[in-house]
Design a protein around this motif. Structure first.
Motif, PDB file in Angstrom:
ATOM      1  N   GLY A  56       0.777  -1.230   0.000  1.00  0.00           N
ATOM      2  CA  GLY A  56       0.000   0.000   0.000  1.00  0.00           C
ATOM      3  C   GLY A  56       0.807   1.277   0.000  1.00  0.00           C
ATOM      4  O   GLY A  56       0.243   2.372  -0.095  1.00  0.00           O
ATOM      5  N   HIS A  57       2.129   1.184   0.141  1.00  0.00           N
ATOM      6  CA  HIS A  57       2.991   2.356   0.083  1.00  0.00           C
ATOM      7  C   HIS A  57       4.108   2.101  -0.911  1.00  0.00           C
ATOM      8  O   HIS A  57       4.725   1.033  -0.904  1.00  0.00           O
ATOM      9  N   ARG A  58       4.374   3.088  -1.768  1.00  0.00           N
ATOM     10  CA  ARG A  58       5.425   2.968  -2.768  1.00  0.00           C
ATOM     11  C   ARG A  58       6.340   4.180  -2.709  1.00  0.00           C
ATOM     12  O   ARG A  58       5.921   5.261  -2.280  1.00  0.00           O
ATOM     13  N   VAL A  59       7.567   3.988  -3.138  1.00  0.00           N
ATOM     14  CA  VAL A  59       8.511   5.093  -3.199  1.00  0.00           C
ATOM     15  C   VAL A  59       7.921   6.216  -4.049  1.00  0.00           C
ATOM     16  O   VAL A  59       7.382   5.979  -5.138  1.00  0.00           O
ATOM     17  N   GLY A  60       7.995   7.435  -3.533  1.00  0.00           N
ATOM     18  CA  GLY A  60       7.444   8.592  -4.221  1.00  0.00           C
ATOM     19  C   GLY A  60       6.063   9.006  -3.741  1.00  0.00           C
ATOM     20  O   GLY A  60       5.610  10.114  -4.064  1.00  0.00           O
ATOM     21  N   ASP A  61       5.371   8.150  -2.984  1.00  0.00           N
ATOM     22  CA  ASP A  61       4.054   8.519  -2.453  1.00  0.00           C
ATOM     23  C   ASP A  61       4.180   9.664  -1.457  1.00  0.00           C
ATOM     24  O   ASP A  61       5.081   9.667  -0.601  1.00  0.00           O
ATOM     25  N   ARG A  62       3.262  10.615  -1.529  1.00  0.00           N
ATOM     26  CA  ARG A  62       3.201  11.688  -0.527  1.00  0.00           C
ATOM     27  C   ARG A  62       2.369  11.189   0.645  1.00  0.00           C
ATOM     28  O   ARG A  62       1.235  10.732   0.473  1.00  0.00           O
ATOM     29  N   ALA A  91      -4.511  15.435  -1.090  1.00  0.00           N
ATOM     30  CA  ALA A  91      -4.099  16.127  -2.313  1.00  0.00           C
ATOM     31  C   ALA A  91      -4.480  17.594  -2.217  1.00  0.00           C
ATOM     32  O   ALA A  91      -5.437  17.966  -1.538  1.00  0.00           O
ATOM     33  N   GLY A  92      -3.702  18.431  -2.890  1.00  0.00           N
ATOM     34  CA  GLY A  92      -4.064  19.831  -2.998  1.00  0.00           C
ATOM     35  C   GLY A  92      -3.554  20.729  -1.893  1.00  0.00           C
ATOM     36  O   GLY A  92      -3.837  21.935  -1.902  1.00  0.00           O
ATOM     37  N   ILE A  93      -2.843  20.163  -0.916  1.00  0.00           N
ATOM     38  CA  ILE A  93      -2.226  20.997   0.117  1.00  0.00           C
ATOM     39  C   ILE A  93      -0.747  20.652   0.189  1.00  0.00           C
ATOM     40  O   ILE A  93      -0.323  19.555  -0.171  1.00  0.00           O
ATOM     41  N   SER A  94       0.051  21.596   0.658  1.00  0.00           N
ATOM     42  CA  SER A  94       1.490  21.398   0.759  1.00  0.00           C
ATOM     43  C   SER A  94       1.839  20.554   1.979  1.00  0.00           C
ATOM     44  O   SER A  94       1.002  20.327   2.865  1.00  0.00           O
ATOM     45  N   ALA A 104     -10.181  16.729   1.939  1.00  0.00           N
ATOM     46  CA  ALA A 104     -10.526  16.658   0.514  1.00  0.00           C
ATOM     47  C   ALA A 104     -11.889  17.277   0.229  1.00  0.00           C
ATOM     48  O   ALA A 104     -12.098  17.889  -0.829  1.00  0.00           O
ATOM     49  N   SER A 105     -12.820  17.142   1.157  1.00  0.00           N
ATOM     50  CA  SER A 105     -14.167  17.684   0.956  1.00  0.00           C
ATOM     51  C   SER A 105     -14.233  19.186   1.184  1.00  0.00           C
ATOM     52  O   SER A 105     -15.244  19.820   0.873  1.00  0.00           O
ATOM     53  N   GLY A 106     -13.160  19.761   1.756  1.00  0.00           N
ATOM     54  CA  GLY A 106     -13.159  21.182   2.077  1.00  0.00           C
ATOM     55  C   GLY A 106     -13.705  21.499   3.451  1.00  0.00           C
ATOM     56  O   GLY A 106     -13.745  22.664   3.853  1.00  0.00           O
TER      57      GLY A 106
END
Length: 316
Positions: free
Chosen positions: A80-86, A118-121, A277-279
């Protein structure tokens, strides 16, 4: 690599940015290249020696309860986790770590990390990991907030408080925030229906409430008296007087004061990411410090009076 550690307990000045060996993941572990961490009350308690039963007295002790970054390597049997995943996650709060989240790399069991929203730093994600998970566990799992209930958030402008205001609003609560008056407009924007200045508002002037989410730890019995007959109260502001109030309230059935352990696993972090994600929940960052200024970050945290979180930028 660089990692924040202490070699003795004390004030923020004991924090050191040391050169240490980069850790390697074992079976079931994930190695994360950390981009950001935040300052939490847990960190200041460990640093001052208030959690010796957890951290022990063997030094060095690593710092940073939470982190956000990128998977750099995975150990055997990791799915479930791969190199490069945030990802974002935490080290275990009840274990001693020589290297923790405030470091260029950290190794944690795979079940302590989840995909970052996604969508946030990473700076924004780090501000929400512990704060958001604490608020979610407290409101959803501990007091089981229901839509339509009246909620008081004490210490509403802090990292956990701003997350609790947003989550309580998202869960359908009528939210009253208690904080400094200068933060009133921001807290209303986050979802508070009412905001009172904690410096001029006494407990007998507000309420009653079905739920009280307390981040302060003082005057707990005064605020408990503002609960409805079936009201519930939870606190994360643990101190000697707070523990006494919790113990004394245990004879009052559903109106007792509860404490809880905010030790989020991947499932909680995934749920929290859904709110982001939903805001419904957004990051609230007060200040960002480079890793070299970890002492200044802790000093700022202890001064208080902020809106949101103190975040430490580890990379970038």
């Amino acid at each position: 690599m660089k990692a924040v550690q202490i070699t003795g307990f004390g004030t923020p000045d004991v924090l050191l940015v040391n050169e240490v060996d980069r850790p390697a993941p074992g079976a079931g572990d994930v190695l994360v290249a950390v981009e950001a961490s935040s300052v939490n009350g847990h960190d200041t308690l460990v640093r001052s020696g208030g959690l010796r039963m957890v951290s022990g007295r063997r030094f060095p002790i690593g710092f940073g309860l939470d982190f956000a970054g990128v998977v750099a390597a995975v150990g055997a049997d990791v799915r479930g986790h791969r190199v490069g995943d945030r990802v974002w996650g935490t080290v275990h709060p009840r274990e001693k770590h020589a290297v923790a989240g405030a470091a260029e790399y950290v190794v944690v069991p795979a079940d302590r990390v989840a995909a970052a929203p996604a969508g946030i730093s990473s700076i924004e994600a780090a501000s929400l990991v512990v704060a958001g998970a604490t608020a979610l566990i407290g409101l959803r799992d501990t007091v089981r907030l229901a839509a339509g209930e009246r909620v008081l958030v004490r210490g509403a402008a802090g990292g956990v408080g701003t997350a609790a205001v947003q989550l309580a609003h998202a869960m359908g609560g009528h939210v009253t925030a208690l904080a400094r008056d200068r933060h009133a407009a921001a807290l209303r924007d986050l979802g508070a229906d009412e905001v009172f200045d904690y410096g001029t508002t006494t407990s007998d002037r507000i309420g009653p409430f079905d739920v009280i989410f307390d981040t302060v730890g003082s005057e707990l019995n005064c605020y408990r008296s503002r609960l409805t007959r079936t009201g519930r109260m939870v606190t994360i502001g643990l101190s000697g007087p707070a523990f006494a109030a919790i113990a004394a309230s245990s004879v009052h059935g559903s109106r007792r004061i509860r404490a809880f352990s905010a030790n989020p696993d991947a499932a909680v972090l995934r749920d929290l990411a859904g709110y982001v994600a939903s805001g419904a929940v957004r990051p609230v960052v007060d200040s960002v410090y480079p890793l070299a200024d970890i002492v200044v970050a802790h000093q700022g945290f202890e001064r208080g009076g902020v809106l949101g979180k103190h975040v430490v930028a580890v990379a970038g």
